[in-house]
Design a protein around this motif. Structure first.
Motif, PDB file in Angstrom:
ATOM      1  N   ALA A 116       0.830  -1.207   0.000  1.00 29.63           N
ATOM      2  CA  ALA A 116       0.000   0.000   0.000  1.00 29.63           C
ATOM      3  C   ALA A 116       0.866   1.259   0.000  1.00 29.63           C
ATOM      4  N   GLY A 117       2.168   1.106   0.140  1.00 29.15           N
ATOM      5  CA  GLY A 117       3.076   2.240   0.092  1.00 29.15           C
ATOM      6  C   GLY A 117       3.045   2.925  -1.254  1.00 29.15           C
ATOM      7  N   ILE A 118       2.704   2.183  -2.321  1.00 29.68           N
ATOM      8  CA  ILE A 118       2.570   2.767  -3.661  1.00 29.68           C
ATOM      9  C   ILE A 118       1.457   3.825  -3.646  1.00 29.68           C
ATOM     10  N   ILE A 119       0.369   3.512  -2.953  1.00 30.39           N
ATOM     11  CA  ILE A 119      -0.738   4.470  -2.849  1.00 30.39           C
ATOM     12  C   ILE A 119      -0.247   5.743  -2.164  1.00 30.39           C
ATOM     13  N   GLY A 120       0.506   5.586  -1.078  1.00 29.81           N
ATOM     14  CA  GLY A 120       1.052   6.737  -0.362  1.00 29.81           C
ATOM     15  C   GLY A 120       1.988   7.556  -1.221  1.00 29.81           C
ATOM     16  N   LEU A 121       2.843   6.870  -2.007  1.00 34.95           N
ATOM     17  CA  LEU A 121       3.771   7.563  -2.896  1.00 34.95           C
ATOM     18  C   LEU A 121       3.003   8.392  -3.921  1.00 34.95           C
ATOM     19  N   ILE A 122       1.998   7.787  -4.528  1.00 35.54           N
ATOM     20  CA  ILE A 122       1.182   8.493  -5.528  1.00 35.54           C
ATOM     21  C   ILE A 122       0.469   9.685  -4.884  1.00 35.54           C
ATOM     22  N   GLU A 123      -0.132   9.460  -3.717  1.00 35.25           N
ATOM     23  CA  GLU A 123      -0.836  10.565  -3.048  1.00 35.25           C
ATOM     24  C   GLU A 123       0.128  11.685  -2.662  1.00 35.25           C
ATOM     25  N   GLY A 124       1.319  11.339  -2.196  1.00 36.41           N
ATOM     26  CA  GLY A 124       2.305  12.360  -1.842  1.00 36.41           C
ATOM     27  C   GLY A 124       2.669  13.224  -3.029  1.00 36.41           C
ATOM     28  N   ILE A 125       2.866  12.609  -4.171  1.00 38.53           N
ATOM     29  CA  ILE A 125       3.193  13.364  -5.388  1.00 38.53           C
ATOM     30  C   ILE A 125       2.021  14.262  -5.783  1.00 38.53           C
ATOM     31  N   ILE A 126       0.815  13.712  -5.697  1.00 42.14           N
ATOM     32  CA  ILE A 126      -0.379  14.508  -6.030  1.00 42.14           C
ATOM     33  C   ILE A 126      -0.497  15.706  -5.084  1.00 42.14           C
ATOM     34  N   TYR A 127      -0.312  15.472  -3.778  1.00 49.27           N
ATOM     35  CA  TYR A 127      -0.419  16.560  -2.799  1.00 49.27           C
ATOM     36  C   TYR A 127       0.564  17.682  -3.119  1.00 49.27           C
ATOM     37  N   LEU A 128       1.805  17.317  -3.389  1.00 46.03           N
ATOM     38  CA  LEU A 128       2.847  18.324  -3.583  1.00 46.03           C
ATOM     39  C   LEU A 128       2.753  19.045  -4.925  1.00 46.03           C
ATOM     40  N   THR A 129       2.078  18.442  -5.907  1.00 45.28           N
ATOM     41  CA  THR A 129       1.964  19.104  -7.210  1.00 45.28           C
ATOM     42  C   THR A 129       0.740  20.005  -7.315  1.00 45.28           C
ATOM     43  N   LYS A 130      -0.189  19.896  -6.376  1.00 37.18           N
ATOM     44  CA  LYS A 130      -1.363  20.781  -6.381  1.00 37.18           C
ATOM     45  C   LYS A 130      -0.972  22.154  -5.832  1.00 37.18           C
ATOM     46  N   SER A 131      -1.706  23.173  -6.287  1.00 31.87           N
ATOM     47  CA  SER A 131      -1.483  24.506  -5.716  1.00 31.87           C
ATOM     48  C   SER A 131      -1.992  24.493  -4.276  1.00 31.87           C
ATOM     49  N   ASP A 132      -1.525  25.458  -3.498  1.00 31.62           N
ATOM     50  CA  ASP A 132      -1.932  25.517  -2.092  1.00 31.62           C
ATOM     51  C   ASP A 132      -3.446  25.637  -1.956  1.00 31.62           C
ATOM     52  N   GLU A 133      -4.041  26.526  -2.755  1.00 32.84           N
ATOM     53  CA  GLU A 133      -5.486  26.736  -2.683  1.00 32.84           C
ATOM     54  C   GLU A 133      -6.248  25.483  -3.126  1.00 32.84           C
ATOM     55  N   GLU A 134      -5.790  24.858  -4.198  1.00 37.03           N
ATOM     56  CA  GLU A 134      -6.450  23.648  -4.700  1.00 37.03           C
ATOM     57  C   GLU A 134      -6.352  22.518  -3.672  1.00 37.03           C
ATOM     58  N   PHE A 135      -5.184  22.365  -3.049  1.00 40.61           N
ATOM     59  CA  PHE A 135      -5.009  21.345  -2.016  1.00 40.61           C
ATOM     60  C   PHE A 135      -5.944  21.616  -0.843  1.00 40.61           C
ATOM     61  N   TYR A 136      -5.959  22.866  -0.395  1.00 41.21           N
ATOM     62  CA  TYR A 136      -6.800  23.235   0.741  1.00 41.21           C
ATOM     63  C   TYR A 136      -8.275  22.968   0.439  1.00 41.21           C
ATOM     64  N   GLN A 137      -8.741  23.412  -0.719  1.00 43.30           N
ATOM     65  CA  GLN A 137     -10.146  23.230  -1.089  1.00 43.30           C
ATOM     66  C   GLN A 137     -10.494  21.746  -1.262  1.00 43.30           C
ATOM     67  N   THR A 138      -9.596  20.963  -1.840  1.00 40.52           N
ATOM     68  CA  THR A 138      -9.883  19.557  -2.121  1.00 40.52           C
ATOM     69  C   THR A 138      -9.825  18.693  -0.875  1.00 40.52           C
ATOM     70  N   TYR A 139      -8.748  18.791  -0.108  1.00 37.40           N
ATOM     71  CA  TYR A 139      -8.514  17.835   0.978  1.00 37.40           C
ATOM     72  C   TYR A 139      -8.886  18.342   2.365  1.00 37.40           C
ATOM     73  N   GLN A 140      -8.935  19.656   2.556  1.00 34.78           N
ATOM     74  CA  GLN A 140      -9.267  20.157   3.883  1.00 34.78           C
ATOM     75  C   GLN A 140     -10.689  20.705   3.956  1.00 34.78           C
ATOM     76  N   VAL A 141     -11.132  21.363   2.915  1.00 31.06           N
ATOM     77  CA  VAL A 141     -12.507  21.854   2.906  1.00 31.06           C
ATOM     78  C   VAL A 141     -13.434  20.777   2.346  1.00 31.06           C
ATOM     79  N   GLY A 142     -13.071  20.244   1.183  1.00 31.08           N
ATOM     80  CA  GLY A 142     -13.913  19.245   0.520  1.00 31.08           C
ATOM     81  C   GLY A 142     -13.828  17.865   1.132  1.00 31.08           C
ATOM     82  N   LYS A 143     -12.807  17.618   1.951  1.00 31.03           N
ATOM     83  CA  LYS A 143     -12.633  16.335   2.642  1.00 31.03           C
ATOM     84  C   LYS A 143     -12.621  15.147   1.692  1.00 31.03           C
ATOM     85  N   LYS A 144     -11.867  15.275   0.600  1.00 25.63           N
ATOM     86  CA  LYS A 144     -11.715  14.173  -0.353  1.00 25.63           C
ATOM     87  C   LYS A 144     -10.666  13.217   0.218  1.00 25.63           C
TER      88      LYS A 144
END
Length: 147
Positions: A116-144
């Motif tokens: 399952a570490g592959i999932i974490g690696l993929i998610e980490g890359i996705i998190y770091l490539t999103k803009s700050d606002e997009e990350f905040y809206q998607t994962y902290q406000v939108g709770k995806k």
């Protein structure tokens, strides 16, 4: 001379009465001016208090927005790095407040011996490539929770 003294006494009395009337008028005018000044001061204080309250509310709103942006940015970097380094343990999910998903990732990782570490690696890359606002809206406000 007695007539002169009487006229002089009458003039003094008349002058004293006029001075008294003038002083009374001056006191009345001063009292009115003081009342007007007090009213103006009360209005100025009220306006100042209103402006100060508005300014404080605006400051609090901006501070809250800034805090949300900063905390979103900090969580983005922290979650991204933890996902890349320890993705199989699901620690990044706990940082974002996804307890159930973090436990699921941890259990899957134990069952599959860390695959399952592959999932974490993929998610980490996705998190770091999103803009700050997009990350905040998607994962902290939108709770995806996933990807």
């Amino acid at each position: 001379m007695s007539e002169e003294n009487k006229n002089l006494g009458d003039d003094l009395k008349k002058g004293a009465e006029e001075a008294f009337d003038s002083a009374k008028d001056a006191a009345k005018n001063a009292s009115e001016k003081a009342g007007d000044f007090a009213e103006d001061a009360k209005e100025a204080i009220s306006d100042f208090a209103e402006d100060a309250k508005e300014t404080a509310n605006e400051f609090a709103k901006e501070a809250k927005e800034t805090f949300n942006e900063v905390s979103g940015e900090n969580k983005k970097i922290l979650a991204g790095i933890l996902a890349i380094l320890f993705g199989s343990l699901g620690i990044h999910k706990f940082v974002l407040g996804y307890t159930k998903e973090g436990l699921i990732q941890l259990v899957i990782s134990v069952i599959t011996c860390g695959a399952a570490g592959i999932i974490g690696l993929i998610e980490g890359i996705i998190y770091l490539t999103k803009s700050d606002e997009e990350f905040y809206q998607t994962y902290q406000v939108g709770k995806k929770p996933w990807f």
